[in-house]
Design an enzyme around this catalytic site. Sequence first.
Site, PDB file in Angstrom:
ATOM      1  N   HIS A  52       0.821  -1.213   0.000  1.00 44.38           N
ATOM      2  CA  HIS A  52       0.000   0.000   0.000  1.00 44.38           C
ATOM      3  C   HIS A  52       0.858   1.267   0.000  1.00 44.38           C
ATOM      4  CE1 HIS A  52      -4.342  -1.306   0.608  1.00 44.38           C
ATOM      5  NE2 HIS A  52      -3.663  -2.417   0.405  1.00 44.38           N
ATOM      6  N   GLY A  72       4.653   5.797  -5.043  1.00 46.39           N
ATOM      7  CA  GLY A  72       5.872   5.007  -4.922  1.00 46.39           C
ATOM      8  C   GLY A  72       6.228   4.676  -3.483  1.00 46.39           C
ATOM      9  N   SER A 104       4.720   7.214   2.402  1.00 42.35           N
ATOM     10  CA  SER A 104       3.573   8.136   2.491  1.00 42.35           C
ATOM     11  C   SER A 104       2.402   7.490   3.231  1.00 42.35           C
ATOM     12  CB  SER A 104       3.137   8.601   1.100  1.00 42.35           C
ATOM     13  OG  SER A 104       2.884   7.492   0.262  1.00 42.35           O
TER      14      SER A 104
END
Length: 338
Positions: free
Chosen positions: A84, A90, A94
């Site tokens: 995920h 990428g 995050s």
Amino acid sequence: MRWCFSFIFVLVLVVLHLDGLARSRALATPKTASPKVSSPQDLLSFTHYLNTCPDVEGIIQNKVRAWVKKDYTLAASIIRLHFHDCAVRGCDASILLNHAGSERRAEASKTLRGFQVIEEIKAEVEKRCPGRVSCADILTAAARDATVLIGGPFWEVPFGRKDGKVSIAREANRVPQGHENVTDLIQFFQARGLNILDLVILSGSHTIGRSTCHSIQHRLSNFNGTYKPDPSLNATYLRVLKGKCGRRYNYVDLDGTTPRKFDTEYYKNLGKKMALLSTDQGLYRDSRTSPIVEALATQPELFTNQFAVSMVKLGNIQVLTGKKDGEIRGNCNFVNPY
Ligand code: HEM
Ligand SMILES: *[C@@H]1O[C@H](CO)[C@@H](O)[C@H](O)[C@H]1NC(C)=O
Ligand SMILES: *[C@@H]1O[C@H](CO)[C@@H](O)[C@H](O)[C@H]1NC(C)=O
């Protein structure tokens, strides 16, 4: 005839495999994954932390091992967390950012787990080599270590990813949820530099781990309450699932026969209409993916070898490696304050 077809198919897989190895050796981000063209200093490398944090892989491995020993189910959750992360902007960690409107707070991220493991690893790494090791690299190595701990293959992880500063819930909600068709899945993977073989191989992660009943509710009955199960679901298996899915957030194993083993039963299950997710069942029906499923169902070593290759490709998606790209977060949950 059948034998001959199988032989040709295996040959094709071997060629794809060698191609994958060549790509992973080169360690360049797949061109299709990023508009940015990599320059030599932008590449990931196996010696990235050799001088700045030589023990980092040992620290990560020890922590992952300790957590998985306490709670076996975390191994699968860490592997999914890495997917995920890499699937959105990428592999830049995050997914770990924990602020209002971030990927982590998205509806599609609700059942992600393992954040605490990464947090604890990061704290330990910061003690030993402050400000050196990115959260994205930690998560990537942790996913490899989790795979090994559950009996999957080992692969070398190249390092040098930076952490991103942007995380948007809406983007996380575009990660496949289990109700997509194969065309959607192929497109999602191809947009990230992963091909059809990578799709079928990485879906093989579902040989371990669990799903909430919430994610398969649409297969058991439809929304207006009239009972109408998914016809592509094995009747015996359907009865089992109905028994287990009395509540929306109950868990069911993704591999209905050997849920704790990293093996190719997942692929065999597809032939018995025993996929938990309709996306997994779809791989068996679609002519673009079914020959690969059939080959993997009978060739465990092919699965193991190619899994390592495809995981390296997953870990290299759109990585931030330039001097001006991203940052090394001090805390994986937040971007740096300055
Ligand atoms: C091909 C598209 C994919 C779809 C549609 C998909 C869908 C899902 C769904 C719906 C769940 C259960 C979520 C829940 O309700 O708790 C799940 C779990 C999982 N997925 Fe996937 N997935 C895909 C690809 C991948 C990939 C590429 C990986 C890893 C490389 C992966 C690894 C996992 C693992 C390990 C779990 C179990 C997590 C746990 O036990 O906590 N999946 N996936
Ligand atoms: C797959 O699903 C998308 C919507 O998610 C739809 O637009 C498309 O027509 C479908 N393709 C096929 C081949 O069913
Ligand atoms: C359903 O699953 C059972 C094993 O649980 C298997 O023997 C049977 O062949 C499956 N049925 C179909 C239609 O694939």
